[in-house]
Design a protein around this motif. Structure first.
Motif, PDB file in Angstrom:
ATOM      1  N   UNK A 107       0.812  -1.210   0.000  1.00  0.00           N
ATOM      2  CA  UNK A 107       0.000   0.000   0.000  1.00  0.00           C
ATOM      3  C   UNK A 107       0.845   1.259   0.000  1.00  0.00           C
ATOM      4  N   UNK A 108       0.238   2.362  -0.446  1.00  0.00           N
ATOM      5  CA  UNK A 108       0.935   3.642  -0.451  1.00  0.00           C
ATOM      6  C   UNK A 108       1.171   4.107   0.980  1.00  0.00           C
ATOM      7  N   UNK A 109       2.101   5.055   1.142  1.00  0.00           N
ATOM      8  CA  UNK A 109       2.556   5.460   2.463  1.00  0.00           C
ATOM      9  C   UNK A 109       1.472   5.889   3.418  1.00  0.00           C
ATOM     10  N   UNK A 110       0.523   6.704   2.973  1.00  0.00           N
ATOM     11  CA  UNK A 110      -0.495   7.224   3.877  1.00  0.00           C
ATOM     12  C   UNK A 110      -1.461   6.138   4.354  1.00  0.00           C
ATOM     13  N   UNK A 111      -1.532   5.018   3.647  1.00  0.00           N
ATOM     14  CA  UNK A 111      -2.414   3.918   4.047  1.00  0.00           C
ATOM     15  C   UNK A 111      -1.723   2.903   4.959  1.00  0.00           C
ATOM     16  N   UNK A 112      -0.414   3.037   5.129  1.00  0.00           N
ATOM     17  CA  UNK A 112       0.303   2.072   5.961  1.00  0.00           C
ATOM     18  C   UNK A 112       0.121   2.426   7.441  1.00  0.00           C
ATOM     19  N   UNK A 113      -0.275   1.487   8.269  1.00  0.00           N
ATOM     20  CA  UNK A 113      -0.413   1.771   9.705  1.00  0.00           C
ATOM     21  C   UNK A 113       0.905   2.246  10.310  1.00  0.00           C
ATOM     22  N   UNK A 114       0.815   3.225  11.186  1.00  0.00           N
ATOM     23  CA  UNK A 114       2.011   3.750  11.840  1.00  0.00           C
ATOM     24  C   UNK A 114       2.344   2.945  13.093  1.00  0.00           C
ATOM     25  N   UNK A 115       1.395   2.101  13.521  1.00  0.00           N
ATOM     26  CA  UNK A 115       1.624   1.295  14.724  1.00  0.00           C
ATOM     27  C   UNK A 115       0.731   0.062  14.655  1.00  0.00           C
ATOM     28  N   UNK A 116       1.223  -1.031  15.266  1.00  0.00           N
ATOM     29  CA  UNK A 116       0.453  -2.274  15.356  1.00  0.00           C
ATOM     30  C   UNK A 116       0.243  -2.615  16.824  1.00  0.00           C
ATOM     31  N   UNK A 117      -1.027  -2.805  17.207  1.00  0.00           N
ATOM     32  CA  UNK A 117      -1.363  -3.124  18.586  1.00  0.00           C
ATOM     33  C   UNK A 117      -2.141  -4.430  18.634  1.00  0.00           C
ATOM     34  N   UNK A 118      -1.942  -5.193  19.703  1.00  0.00           N
ATOM     35  CA  UNK A 118      -2.654  -6.460  19.856  1.00  0.00           C
ATOM     36  C   UNK A 118      -4.099  -6.203  20.254  1.00  0.00           C
ATOM     37  N   UNK A 119      -5.028  -6.921  19.638  1.00  0.00           N
ATOM     38  CA  UNK A 119      -6.443  -6.796  19.963  1.00  0.00           C
ATOM     39  C   UNK A 119      -6.674  -7.220  21.410  1.00  0.00           C
ATOM     40  N   UNK A 120      -7.222  -6.340  22.247  1.00  0.00           N
ATOM     41  CA  UNK A 120      -7.433  -6.700  23.653  1.00  0.00           C
ATOM     42  C   UNK A 120      -8.458  -7.818  23.807  1.00  0.00           C
ATOM     43  N   UNK A 121      -8.166  -8.751  24.681  1.00  0.00           N
ATOM     44  CA  UNK A 121      -9.020  -9.942  24.844  1.00  0.00           C
ATOM     45  C   UNK A 121     -10.429  -9.579  25.258  1.00  0.00           C
ATOM     46  N   UNK A 122     -10.586  -8.558  26.107  1.00  0.00           N
ATOM     47  CA  UNK A 122     -11.920  -8.243  26.624  1.00  0.00           C
ATOM     48  C   UNK A 122     -12.844  -7.671  25.555  1.00  0.00           C
ATOM     49  N   UNK A 123     -12.285  -7.279  24.400  1.00  0.00           N
ATOM     50  CA  UNK A 123     -13.121  -6.769  23.316  1.00  0.00           C
ATOM     51  C   UNK A 123     -13.345  -7.799  22.214  1.00  0.00           C
ATOM     52  N   UNK A 124     -12.737  -8.952  22.342  1.00  0.00           N
ATOM     53  CA  UNK A 124     -12.831  -9.955  21.271  1.00  0.00           C
ATOM     54  C   UNK A 124     -13.747 -11.116  21.622  1.00  0.00           C
TER      55      UNK A 124
END
Length: 488
Positions: A452-469
């Motif tokens: 993907x192009x630069x502006x579409x690339x995530x700036x950070x990756x976070x783990x999905x919290x268990x209490x919301x899944x």
């Protein structure tokens, strides 16, 4: 490289597909009574080692309906059911409908605050939950009177006749971007939904569909009405051992991850599965090809609560589109937004004990963005999820699709965070097959750099919290946004 712009998302043309009328089974009475007359000895419902014929099922439903009337349940009253799927919930659903009352399923995993809010919104007349439920002991608010599912002490008439157009069920929307709404459907809209799908996807009278999705979600409720429409079999089995449950049925509604695990870790020769309706995520071609090689036909599509589940469908293939419009539905694109109508459209939203039409217009605006390619519909994302980064329109769902194509990503959600230079930038919240450590984050960043192009690339990756899944089929973007705001 994929570039997400407004021009790519919004087609200026408006295309209206004609509806195909299909209703080859007409009910002059309750569907289970119809099948009790037509196929009395055929198996209708199974759970564990027990089976009920249509004649036995109709008799049991009548008894339970009489018992509910004896307990004070009246026509047009609303019964909230807070429970996971079980055979008792099926008996209750059918008995409530038989009395002329209305059924609404609520997620048993809701927090006390969420449950209190939904019950207050619905103003239910009665509630039902399992006898061993901790709901009454732990509840910090007053619950409606609890119904009991019992035969009557004295045989009595249930003075309600079959009227397919009356309000029958309420289903809460996912509330992914705000407060959930209660969508009202009649038996007629549910049956029209079932008829349209089963006109394309074969489901014979001797087949069996696993109740694999919760009844508080429209996808679960749709399974029940497909069963009632076709007069086939439905299986209610514990889903903790999904391979065992699937070994007993010919049809199931699954997410791709469930099917993937099933094919990788189990002896597929023990399965009797013929067809699977897939939803909830990007579907890898390798998965559907593997399923096809062992005799399992995979279907996918696009749907919503307001339209009683599936709107478009197709046999899964190597296209990322969601197929064509099913019979009994109509769909058009208006300035790139999906608008729908048809026999499957619900009666409206329920509030203040009244059913209010969705809008003053015949068509329902979904807020989903889409385009047509070679007569197939492609969903691009939600109007209310789009944000602007560096002057570019960013559609989170487009980024999520690319992330989900990575072999280690099981779930992905992209949300914006404020940025002094670009206005907003995307952050990815993901569930991965291995721990989301620095190494995997770097791997995902490198992968997205190529995709993907630069502006579409995530700036950070976070783990999905268990209490919301763990709350249901869909995860609330609103709750994810609230959680994300606390991380910075």
């Amino acid at each position: 490289m994929v570039q997400v712009t407004l021009d790519a998302m919004l087609s200026e043309r408006t295309l209206n597909l004609p509806v195909e009328e299909v209703m080859d089974i007409t009910f002059s009475t309750w569907p289970w009574q119809h099948w009790a007359k037509e196929r009395p000895s055929a198996v209708a419902l199974s759970f564990g080692e027990q089976q009920f014929s249509w004649a036995e099922l109709a008799e049991r439903v009548e008894e339970y309906a009489q018992g509910l009337v004896e307990k004070g349940l009246k026509r047009d009253q609303l019964v909230a059911v807070v429970a996971p799927n079980s055979v008792s919930v099926i008996w209750l659903l059918l008995a409530v409908l038989r009395t002329g009352a209305r059924f609404v399923g609520l997620n048993p995993r809701l927090s006390q605050q969420e449950l209190s809010s939904q019950l207050a919104q619905l103003e239910c007349d009665f509630i039902w939950h399992p006898a061993k439920s901790h709901l009454e002991q732990e509840s910090t608010f007053k619950l409606p009177p609890r119904l009991q599912l019992l035969p009557p002490q004295t045989t009595r008439m249930v003075p309600v006749t079959w009227q397919a157009t009356r309000a029958a069920t309420l289903t809460m929307t996912s509330g992914s971007t705000g407060q959930p709404k209660a969508v009202v459907h009649s038996a007629q809209s549910h049956l029209a939904s079932a008829a349209g799908l089963l006109n394309w996807m074969k489901f014979d009278a001797d087949d069996s569909w696993l109740l694999s999705l919760p009844l508080f979600h429209i996808s679960g409720m749709a399974i029940v009405w497909r069963w009632l429409y076709r007069g086939a079999q439905m299986a209610v089995e514990p889903l903790q051992d999904l391979p065992r449950a699937l070994s007993k049925v010919t049809h199931a509604s699954l997410v791709p991850t469930q099917l993937q695990r099933l094919l990788e870790k189990n002896d597929v020769s023990t399965l009797s599965l013929k067809r699977v309706l897939l939803g909830g995520a990007v579907i890898p071609v390798s998965l559907t090809e593997r399923a096809k090689s062992v005799g399992i036909e995979c279907w996918c599509g696009y749907g919503m609560t307001e339209m009683a589940s599936t709107v478009t469908a197709k046999l899964a293939d190597n296209s990322a589109g969601v197929g064509a419009v099913l019979p009994n539905r109509e769909l058009m694109l208006k300035d790139g937004e999906v608008w729908v109508k048809g026999k499957t459209l619900g009666l409206g939203y329920y509030r203040n004990r009244t059913v209010f039409p969705f809008s003053e217009q015949t068509w329902f605006a979904t807020k989903d963005l889409a385009c047509w390619r070679d007569e197939e519909l492609f969903i691009l994302g939600r109007k209310d999820n789009m944000f602007i980064s560096g002057g570019e329109n960013i559609q989170p769902e487009e980024i999520e699709k690319v992330l989900l194509a990575h072999p280690k990503v099981n779930q992905a959600f992209v949300l914006p965070v404020d940025d002094t230079e670009y206005g907003q930038r995307p952050v990815a919240i993901v569930a991965t097959s291995s721990e989301l450590d620095a190494s995997l984050s770097d791997e995902l960043a490198g992968y997205m750099m190529q995709q993907m192009m630069g502006l579409c690339r995530p700036v950070k990756y976070l783990a999905l919290p268990a209490h919301l899944s763990t709350g249901g089929i869909k995860i609330s973007r609103k709750q994810l946004a609230e959680w994300l705001a606390k991380q910075s």
